[in-house]
Design an enzyme around this catalytic site. Structure first.
Site, PDB file in Angstrom:
ATOM      1  N   ASN A  61      26.344  15.693  46.765  1.00 59.49           N
ATOM      2  CA  ASN A  61      25.682  14.861  45.759  1.00 59.49           C
ATOM      3  C   ASN A  61      24.623  13.906  46.298  1.00 59.49           C
ATOM      4  OD1 ASN A  61      26.929  15.956  43.544  1.00 59.49           O
ATOM      5  ND2 ASN A  61      28.777  14.725  43.839  1.00 59.49           N
ATOM      6  N   ASN A 100      24.276  17.359  41.804  1.00 57.81           N
ATOM      7  CA  ASN A 100      24.641  17.509  40.408  1.00 57.81           C
ATOM      8  C   ASN A 100      23.419  17.046  39.600  1.00 57.81           C
ATOM      9  OD1 ASN A 100      25.692  17.136  37.835  1.00 57.81           O
ATOM     10  ND2 ASN A 100      27.742  16.899  38.702  1.00 57.81           N
ATOM     11  N   SER A 126      36.303  19.672  42.012  1.00 57.73           N
ATOM     12  CA  SER A 126      35.390  18.642  42.517  1.00 57.73           C
ATOM     13  C   SER A 126      34.387  19.290  43.476  1.00 57.73           C
ATOM     14  CB  SER A 126      36.176  17.573  43.265  1.00 57.73           C
ATOM     15  OG  SER A 126      36.542  18.067  44.539  1.00 57.73           O
ATOM     16  N   THR A 127      33.276  18.597  43.690  1.00 57.05           N
ATOM     17  CA  THR A 127      32.263  19.100  44.622  1.00 57.05           C
ATOM     18  C   THR A 127      32.872  19.285  46.014  1.00 57.05           C
ATOM     19  OG1 THR A 127      30.685  17.763  43.398  1.00 57.05           O
ATOM     20  CG2 THR A 127      29.947  18.619  45.508  1.00 57.05           C
ATOM     21  N   SER A 136      23.024  15.577  37.031  1.00 61.62           N
ATOM     22  CA  SER A 136      23.115  14.240  36.425  1.00 61.62           C
ATOM     23  C   SER A 136      22.417  13.207  37.325  1.00 61.62           C
ATOM     24  CB  SER A 136      24.577  13.852  36.190  1.00 61.62           C
ATOM     25  OG  SER A 136      25.253  13.811  37.412  1.00 61.62           O
ATOM     26  N   HIS A 182      38.331  15.631  37.038  1.00 61.21           N
ATOM     27  CA  HIS A 182      38.860  16.087  38.323  1.00 61.21           C
ATOM     28  C   HIS A 182      40.293  15.610  38.516  1.00 61.21           C
ATOM     29  CE1 HIS A 182      34.897  17.323  39.179  1.00 61.21           C
ATOM     30  NE2 HIS A 182      34.407  16.146  39.508  1.00 61.21           N
TER      31      HIS A 182
END
Ligand code: CDP
Length: 313
Positions: A131, A153, A239-240, A155, A287
């Site tokens: 991220n 992401n 999750s990432t 976002s 998550h």
């Protein structure tokens, strides 16, 4: 009153579960870690046969030809691959037929603050970050600077860079610290993210930034979801950190995790920690980080990967 009691009981149950995970983690972590080659090979071949990360994790011109459909992983929507979209896909998968020696996956946990792990992280052959986490401002001593792959992401493009509708230079400048790494964009989770992801890619091209944008394949995410479910993990969205760790487990012989500690107190001295090493934005509710962590701890104790929870020498 009834719902208050339920919330209280559920809250206490959750807290005691979390303390149990923390306690187990600290106990397991205090034992000497040794790679268990057999366990690792078995796990990796199971993961590879179900998810094919080295051919499927990233969208390429091979796995998504013109006319094929991309099915979003966060909704049931689909998108047809047009010649224009196809032209920005990578020609070949960057990891196909590759095996690397040592990989460091850097989670964003506050546990990295004052860890002095920067040098150790940078000594890995391949470093994966999540991220677009910041690397300058004095963080380098604790998180390092080497980056081979960094996720984004969409976002972030929306919240930090005005959805790239205005001036785009600040976005390009923020990418400078990641050099010519791969920028893995989660563009096909929701259809609302696709246009802004394309703007990010066009911006990178127009400003001739050396970073190499690629798309995360939602089909890979679906198989990962099923794989981790078969390992006992029940959650809505991975999750990432778990996505990048999964990729590293197929790609690298030795996988080291840093910055993975989804709890609000330090494992050794119990002092309070921020959620990220650079801010205290709380984790998304979709998550199940403590459950994911429990799984990662299991892999650590089986000698499949190595979690680093302490400071580095
Ligand atoms: O995109 P996502 O919300 O999953 O992640 P993030 O908050 O940007 O952090 C990247 C990854 O670091 C997470 O997916 C977790 O795997 C890990 N992390 C952790 O283990 N403990 C924390 N306190 C924060 C992040």
């Amino acid at each position: 009153r009834f719902s208050l009691i339920i919330t209280f009981c559920f809250g206490s149950l959750l807290t005691s579960l979390i303390w149990e995970v923390i306690h187990k983690a600290v106990e397991c972590y205090s034992q000497t870690w040794k790679k268990q080659e057999d366990n690792y090979q078995k796990f990796r071949s199971n993961l590879s046969s179900k998810c094919h990360g080295l051919e499927e994790a990233i969208i390429t011109q091979n796995n998504k030809p013109v006319g094929s459909e991309i099915v979003y992983d966060g909704s049931k929507k689909t998108l047809k691959v047009t010649p224009e979209l196809f032209s920005i896909f990578m020609k070949e998968h960057p990891f196909s037929n590759k095996t690397l020696d040592t990989c460091a996956v850097v989670g964003n946990g506050g546990i990295l603050i004052n860890s002095s792990c920067g040098e150790t992280i940078d000594s890995a052959q391949f470093v994966i970050r999540c991220n677009l986490a910041p690397l300058g401002n004095g963080y380098e001593k604790h998180v390092g600077t080497k980056t081979d792959l960094v996720t984004a992401n969409p976002s972030i493009f929306i919240n930090k860079f005005g959805a790239l509708n205005g001036r785009r230079r600040p976005f390009v400048e923020s990418l400078r610290s990641y050099g010519n790494s791969l920028l893995l964009i989660h563009a096909f989770s929701f259809s609302a993210y696709t246009a802004v992801s394309l703007r990010a890619i066009y911006t990178i091209e127009d400003f001739e930034s050396p970073i190499r944008p690629v798309f995360l394949n939602p089909e890979y995410l679906k198989s990962l979801h099923l794989f981790w479910r078969s390992q006992g993990l029940r959650e809505n969205r991975l999750s990432t950190g778990l996505i990048t760790t999964s990729l590293a487990l197929e790609l690298c012989n030795n996988v080291h995790l840093y910055g993975f500690w989804p709890f609000s107190n330090h494992p050794h001295d119990l002092y309070p920690l921020t959620n990220h090493y650079y801010d205290d934005v709380k984790p998304k509710k979709v998550h199940a980080m403590p459950a994911e962590f429990d799984l990662l701890m299991r892999l650590h104790s089986q000698g499949i990967l190595r979690l680093h929870l302490g400071d580095c020498p």
